[in-house]
Write a protein that holds these residues in place. Sequence first.
Motif, PDB file in Angstrom:
ATOM      1  N   VAL A 143      29.475   3.626  47.650  1.00  0.00           N
ATOM      2  CA  VAL A 143      30.826   4.093  47.319  1.00  0.00           C
ATOM      3  C   VAL A 143      31.555   4.539  48.585  1.00  0.00           C
ATOM      4  O   VAL A 143      32.777   4.379  48.704  1.00  0.00           O
ATOM      5  CB  VAL A 143      30.762   5.255  46.296  1.00  0.00           C
ATOM      6  CG1 VAL A 143      32.126   5.905  46.115  1.00  0.00           C
ATOM      7  CG2 VAL A 143      30.252   4.732  44.950  1.00  0.00           C
TER       8      VAL A 143
ATOM      9  N   ILE B 203      30.895   2.468  38.867  1.00  0.00           N
ATOM     10  CA  ILE B 203      31.523   2.806  40.144  1.00  0.00           C
ATOM     11  C   ILE B 203      30.873   2.036  41.285  1.00  0.00           C
ATOM     12  O   ILE B 203      31.543   1.530  42.189  1.00  0.00           O
ATOM     13  CB  ILE B 203      31.440   4.325  40.395  1.00  0.00           C
ATOM     14  CG1 ILE B 203      32.398   5.061  39.450  1.00  0.00           C
ATOM     15  CG2 ILE B 203      31.770   4.673  41.846  1.00  0.00           C
ATOM     16  CD1 ILE B 203      32.366   6.564  39.588  1.00  0.00           C
TER      17      ILE B 203
ATOM     18  N   CYS C 290      31.997  -1.600  41.207  1.00  0.00           N
ATOM     19  CA  CYS C 290      33.383  -1.699  41.697  1.00  0.00           C
ATOM     20  C   CYS C 290      33.432  -1.584  43.217  1.00  0.00           C
ATOM     21  O   CYS C 290      34.190  -2.300  43.883  1.00  0.00           O
ATOM     22  CB  CYS C 290      34.243  -0.607  41.058  1.00  0.00           C
ATOM     23  SG  CYS C 290      34.618  -0.892  39.319  1.00  0.00           S
TER      24      CYS C 290
END
Length: 348
Positions: free
Chosen positions: A288, A334, A337
């Motif tokens: 992330v 998440i 993505c």
Amino acid sequence: MQIEHVKNNQSVFGWLRTKWVQDPLFSTGIAFLIMVISQTLVLGFDYDSFGSWFDSWVNNWINLLRNNAGVGIIALGMTLVIMTGGIDLSVGSTLVATGAVGMLLLDTSAKGILGLLGLSGVPAFIVTILLVILLGYLLGLLIGVTITKGNVPPFIATLGAMMIFRSVTQHFMQGHNPTVPMEFLKISSFNIGGYMIMPIVYWAIIIYILYYMSKRTVFGRQIIAVGSNERSARLSGVNVEKVKVRVYALMGVLVSIAAILQVSRIGSMDFANAGRGIEMDAIAAAVVGGTSMSGGRGFIMGTVFGMLIIAVMNNLLNLFGVPPFLREAFKGFIVICAVLLQRKEKLS
């Protein structure tokens, strides 16, 4: 004038889109800011005064940071490992193994190793910390040597280490219930200004050290070179095997520090379940934060933001009453993505 205004708007949106796709720190920072605003709104403003609201807001953040400091430290090491093109699935089991050894050394019962040697108090604490860190270093070193000298893929080597470390620890800790001296708990519970922020302080120190190392040292540049193109790095004179071994050894040291923090914060450890899934949290925080799973690119500060995003997300899901099993689904979404954004950047 209207056409110029439209062009200006298009240029602003174009700049934002470019920054979002090509600058992981920018996109992660914006996502973190949105999470902070969301959490602030969810906590609400129904307080008697601004001071009481602010105290509640600060306490919430301190608790969140303190509870995630250990995982945050491991995530920093995971960032470096992934930057070399590797992975480490053994961090949870290494946490249990090093934590168990630390508790055996400090045990206040008649079975306490350092107690039998006549060591107690601060000298015993120092010896324990040094030995636990040494053990973490040796376990990481063993994994690194297995990968480089044994030519074993990192996924397989660390998967095997994950099963070995935990099962061996559980075997030898059967029937043992070590108790840690209360004074040792002050390592994490010492108050500064009325707040128990020592785990956050340790995390911040390690962030600075690793940030400096990744940006200003030869070793940091070698990590990027190895992950970007191992063959080119080797032709440039970089000892690829040595770099990888040092990264995994450093990972072991960071995990052992997290183990010390956990033991000193809680005073105990569930050897069967402690650290389970922590490798996924560490990988998620790194990805992330903009670290490329293919290696060669990673950001220490990006991982910090990534860890905080996941921590705030978990907190918000808890406040909304989302079942624990579904929280992992949000985390997985998440991560997917984040990887899709990385792929989009490569294609653009």
